[in-house]
Design a protein around this motif. Structure first.
Motif, PDB file in Angstrom:
ATOM      1  N   ALA A   1       0.824  -1.214   0.000  1.00  0.00           N
ATOM      2  CA  ALA A   1       0.000   0.000   0.000  1.00  0.00           C
ATOM      3  C   ALA A   1       0.857   1.261   0.000  1.00  0.00           C
ATOM      4  CB  ALA A   1      -0.938  -0.012   1.199  1.00  0.00           C
ATOM      5  N   LEU A   2       2.043   1.143   0.569  1.00  0.00           N
ATOM      6  CA  LEU A   2       2.928   2.308   0.660  1.00  0.00           C
ATOM      7  C   LEU A   2       3.984   2.335  -0.436  1.00  0.00           C
ATOM      8  CD1 LEU A   2       3.466   2.259   4.538  1.00  0.00           C
ATOM      9  CD2 LEU A   2       2.013   3.834   3.217  1.00  0.00           C
ATOM     10  N   GLY A   3       3.987   1.324  -1.290  1.00  0.00           N
ATOM     11  CA  GLY A   3       5.006   1.267  -2.344  1.00  0.00           C
ATOM     12  C   GLY A   3       6.398   1.065  -1.761  1.00  0.00           C
ATOM     13  N   MET A   4       6.473   0.375  -0.646  1.00  0.00           N
ATOM     14  CA  MET A   4       7.757   0.177   0.041  1.00  0.00           C
ATOM     15  C   MET A   4       8.055  -1.320   0.180  1.00  0.00           C
ATOM     16  SD  MET A   4       7.390   3.207   2.919  1.00  0.00           S
ATOM     17  CE  MET A   4       9.047   3.043   3.556  1.00  0.00           C
ATOM     18  N   GLU A   5       7.852  -2.059  -0.922  1.00  0.00           N
ATOM     19  CA  GLU A   5       8.112  -3.492  -0.890  1.00  0.00           C
ATOM     20  C   GLU A   5       9.574  -3.743  -0.514  1.00  0.00           C
ATOM     21  OE1 GLU A   5       6.550  -1.936  -3.390  1.00  0.00           O
ATOM     22  OE2 GLU A   5       4.638  -2.938  -3.708  1.00  0.00           O
ATOM     23  N   GLY A   6       9.794  -4.863   0.149  1.00  0.00           N
ATOM     24  CA  GLY A   6      11.136  -5.204   0.617  1.00  0.00           C
ATOM     25  C   GLY A   6      11.376  -4.781   2.070  1.00  0.00           C
TER      26      GLY A   6
ATOM     27  N   LEU B   1      10.104   7.207  14.925  1.00  0.00           N
ATOM     28  CA  LEU B   1      10.757   6.174  14.114  1.00  0.00           C
ATOM     29  C   LEU B   1       9.924   5.856  12.870  1.00  0.00           C
ATOM     30  CD1 LEU B   1      13.199   4.254  14.005  1.00  0.00           C
ATOM     31  CD2 LEU B   1      11.820   2.598  15.268  1.00  0.00           C
ATOM     32  N   ASP B   2       8.607   5.762  13.055  1.00  0.00           N
ATOM     33  CA  ASP B   2       7.721   5.504  11.912  1.00  0.00           C
ATOM     34  C   ASP B   2       7.822   6.628  10.883  1.00  0.00           C
ATOM     35  OD1 ASP B   2       6.879   3.199  13.170  1.00  0.00           O
ATOM     36  OD2 ASP B   2       4.963   4.041  13.845  1.00  0.00           O
ATOM     37  N   LEU B   3       7.829   7.874  11.343  1.00  0.00           N
ATOM     38  CA  LEU B   3       7.930   9.011  10.408  1.00  0.00           C
ATOM     39  C   LEU B   3       9.250   8.966   9.646  1.00  0.00           C
ATOM     40  CD1 LEU B   3       6.396  11.918  12.533  1.00  0.00           C
ATOM     41  CD2 LEU B   3       5.484  10.951  10.403  1.00  0.00           C
ATOM     42  N   PHE B   4      10.312   8.645  10.349  1.00  0.00           N
ATOM     43  CA  PHE B   4      11.623   8.545   9.705  1.00  0.00           C
ATOM     44  C   PHE B   4      11.599   7.441   8.648  1.00  0.00           C
ATOM     45  CE2 PHE B   4      15.922   6.741   9.506  1.00  0.00           C
ATOM     46  CZ  PHE B   4      16.632   7.863   9.123  1.00  0.00           C
ATOM     47  N   SER B   5      11.007   6.307   8.983  1.00  0.00           N
ATOM     48  CA  SER B   5      10.944   5.193   8.031  1.00  0.00           C
ATOM     49  C   SER B   5      10.052   5.539   6.840  1.00  0.00           C
ATOM     50  CB  SER B   5      10.416   3.938   8.719  1.00  0.00           C
ATOM     51  OG  SER B   5      11.291   3.547   9.740  1.00  0.00           O
ATOM     52  N   LEU B   6       8.930   6.186   7.111  1.00  0.00           N
ATOM     53  CA  LEU B   6       8.027   6.560   6.015  1.00  0.00           C
ATOM     54  C   LEU B   6       8.674   7.585   5.083  1.00  0.00           C
ATOM     55  CD1 LEU B   6       4.662   6.745   7.963  1.00  0.00           C
ATOM     56  CD2 LEU B   6       5.185   5.183   6.069  1.00  0.00           C
TER      57      LEU B   6
ATOM     58  N   ALA C   1      10.075  10.677  -5.305  1.00  0.00           N
ATOM     59  CA  ALA C   1       9.276  10.896  -6.520  1.00  0.00           C
ATOM     60  C   ALA C   1       9.060   9.626  -7.330  1.00  0.00           C
ATOM     61  CB  ALA C   1       9.942  11.969  -7.383  1.00  0.00           C
ATOM     62  N   ASP C   2       9.942   8.662  -7.218  1.00  0.00           N
ATOM     63  CA  ASP C   2       9.811   7.414  -7.984  1.00  0.00           C
ATOM     64  C   ASP C   2       8.756   6.465  -7.422  1.00  0.00           C
ATOM     65  OD1 ASP C   2      11.868   8.401  -9.512  1.00  0.00           O
ATOM     66  OD2 ASP C   2      13.428   7.201  -8.525  1.00  0.00           O
ATOM     67  N   ASN C   3       8.279   6.715  -6.238  1.00  0.00           N
ATOM     68  CA  ASN C   3       7.305   5.820  -5.610  1.00  0.00           C
ATOM     69  C   ASN C   3       5.905   6.141  -6.135  1.00  0.00           C
ATOM     70  OD1 ASN C   3       5.652   4.298  -3.973  1.00  0.00           O
ATOM     71  ND2 ASN C   3       6.558   5.005  -2.048  1.00  0.00           N
ATOM     72  N   PRO C   4       5.264   5.184  -6.851  1.00  0.00           N
ATOM     73  CA  PRO C   4       3.915   5.453  -7.356  1.00  0.00           C
ATOM     74  C   PRO C   4       2.881   5.590  -6.228  1.00  0.00           C
ATOM     75  CG  PRO C   4       4.568   3.178  -7.800  1.00  0.00           C
ATOM     76  CD  PRO C   4       5.757   3.875  -7.233  1.00  0.00           C
TER      77      PRO C   4
ATOM     78  N   HIS D   1       0.079   7.826  -0.805  1.00  0.00           N
ATOM     79  CA  HIS D   1      -0.278   7.005   0.359  1.00  0.00           C
ATOM     80  C   HIS D   1       0.723   7.225   1.491  1.00  0.00           C
ATOM     81  CE1 HIS D   1      -2.645   3.870  -2.260  1.00  0.00           C
ATOM     82  NE2 HIS D   1      -3.168   5.098  -2.307  1.00  0.00           N
ATOM     83  N   VAL D   2       1.979   7.363   1.098  1.00  0.00           N
ATOM     84  CA  VAL D   2       3.013   7.621   2.119  1.00  0.00           C
ATOM     85  C   VAL D   2       2.730   8.962   2.794  1.00  0.00           C
ATOM     86  CG1 VAL D   2       5.477   8.061   2.504  1.00  0.00           C
ATOM     87  CG2 VAL D   2       4.768   6.214   0.977  1.00  0.00           C
ATOM     88  N   GLY D   3       2.315   9.963   1.992  1.00  0.00           N
ATOM     89  CA  GLY D   3       1.999  11.275   2.563  1.00  0.00           C
ATOM     90  C   GLY D   3       0.835  11.187   3.547  1.00  0.00           C
ATOM     91  N   VAL D   4      -0.194  10.417   3.186  1.00  0.00           N
ATOM     92  CA  VAL D   4      -1.340  10.245   4.097  1.00  0.00           C
ATOM     93  C   VAL D   4      -0.895   9.517   5.361  1.00  0.00           C
ATOM     94  CG1 VAL D   4      -3.564   9.075   4.382  1.00  0.00           C
ATOM     95  CG2 VAL D   4      -3.076  10.316   2.257  1.00  0.00           C
ATOM     96  N   ALA D   5      -0.076   8.491   5.179  1.00  0.00           N
ATOM     97  CA  ALA D   5       0.414   7.746   6.345  1.00  0.00           C
ATOM     98  C   ALA D   5       1.241   8.647   7.258  1.00  0.00           C
ATOM     99  CB  ALA D   5       1.237   6.534   5.899  1.00  0.00           C
ATOM    100  N   MET D   6       2.094   9.487   6.666  1.00  0.00           N
ATOM    101  CA  MET D   6       2.919  10.388   7.485  1.00  0.00           C
ATOM    102  C   MET D   6       2.047  11.390   8.240  1.00  0.00           C
ATOM    103  SD  MET D   6       6.276  11.018   5.083  1.00  0.00           S
ATOM    104  CE  MET D   6       7.228  11.841   6.359  1.00  0.00           C
ATOM    105  N   ALA D   7       1.017  11.921   7.568  1.00  0.00           N
ATOM    106  CA  ALA D   7       0.120  12.877   8.239  1.00  0.00           C
ATOM    107  C   ALA D   7      -0.632  12.181   9.372  1.00  0.00           C
ATOM    108  CB  ALA D   7      -0.857  13.471   7.227  1.00  0.00           C
ATOM    109  N   THR D   8      -1.049  10.938   9.131  1.00  0.00           N
ATOM    110  CA  THR D   8      -1.762  10.183  10.166  1.00  0.00           C
ATOM    111  C   THR D   8      -0.853   9.916  11.360  1.00  0.00           C
ATOM    112  OG1 THR D   8      -3.127   9.154   8.454  1.00  0.00           O
ATOM    113  CG2 THR D   8      -3.072   8.074  10.614  1.00  0.00           C
ATOM    114  N   VAL D   9       0.360   9.460  11.078  1.00  0.00           N
ATOM    115  CA  VAL D   9       1.312   9.175  12.172  1.00  0.00           C
ATOM    116  C   VAL D   9       1.620  10.460  12.940  1.00  0.00           C
ATOM    117  CG1 VAL D   9       3.679   8.463  12.704  1.00  0.00           C
ATOM    118  CG2 VAL D   9       2.307   7.134  11.095  1.00  0.00           C
ATOM    119  N   ALA D  10       1.780  11.575  12.232  1.00  0.00           N
ATOM    120  CA  ALA D  10       2.066  12.852  12.915  1.00  0.00           C
ATOM    121  C   ALA D  10       0.892  13.244  13.817  1.00  0.00           C
ATOM    122  CB  ALA D  10       2.355  13.944  11.896  1.00  0.00           C
TER     123      ALA D  10
END
Length: 178
Positions: free
Chosen positions: A40-45, A83-88, A94-97, A101-110
């Motif tokens: 969902a976050l485009g952060m496979e691996g 730590l979550d914000l740093f990881s997100l 820009a290469d992450n499609p 979603h990452v932006g929404v996740a970061m706003a939610t975590v904040a």
């Protein structure tokens, strides 16, 4: 000291309980479905990292729910949020499609970090005062109400009852038996 607009201890404890359950739920998602989260976050691996974060969330949630003073556990959540914000942030390139979603996740975590912070601070400020151990003043007491001189020899006519005496069979042989 009471501040207007701050959470009361009861409200902060209720919020802490809700955050504890939220932490366990989020942790379960991260632990048991890390691939869903990373996809969902485009952060496979990063599945192992997400699963470890899930364990951290579950432990923190249990700590909040099981502790009489959940404040330190909430400060732990604040650290975990950082730590979550740093990881997100690593997925916000820009290469992450899934960058949105990452932006929404970061706003939610904040936002959750702010709630964690406010709750932890409220519990710290409203910590119940510990009562100092009670000190008893024995300075005016006396074991001798009429004075030590009057007590001297007061029991000289006391006769020891038989049931308080050493039984004859246990007395040394050189003592007189009754």
């Amino acid at each position: 000291m009471h501040h207007e607009g701050r959470l009361s201890r009861d409200r902060a404890l209720g919020l802490a309980e809700a955050l504890g359950w939220f932490s366990i739920g989020l942790g379960a998602l991260e632990l048991f479905a890390p691939r869903t989260v990373t996809r969902a976050l485009g952060m496979e691996g990063k599945e192992e990292t997400v699963a470890l974060y899930g364990v951290r969330e579950i432990v923190t949630g249990i700590g909040i729910l099981a502790s009489e003073n959940p404040g330190p556990w909430l400060w732990g959540r604040v650290g975990g949020d950082a730590l979550d914000l740093f990881s997100l942030a690593g997925g916000a390139h820009a290469d992450n499609p899934q960058r949105s979603h990452v932006g929404v996740a970061m706003a939610t975590v904040a936002g959750i970090a702010v709630v964690d912070w406010v709750c932890a601070e409220a519990l710290q400020e409203t910590r119940p005062a510990t009562t100092p151990p009670r000190r008893v003043d024995y300075a005016r007491r006396s074991g001798f109400p009429q004075g030590a001189h009057a007590a001297r020899g007061a029991a000289s006519d006391f006769e020891i009852p038989n049931d308080m005496r050493t039984p004859d069979l246990l007395r040394p042989l050189n003592q007189t038996r009754h």
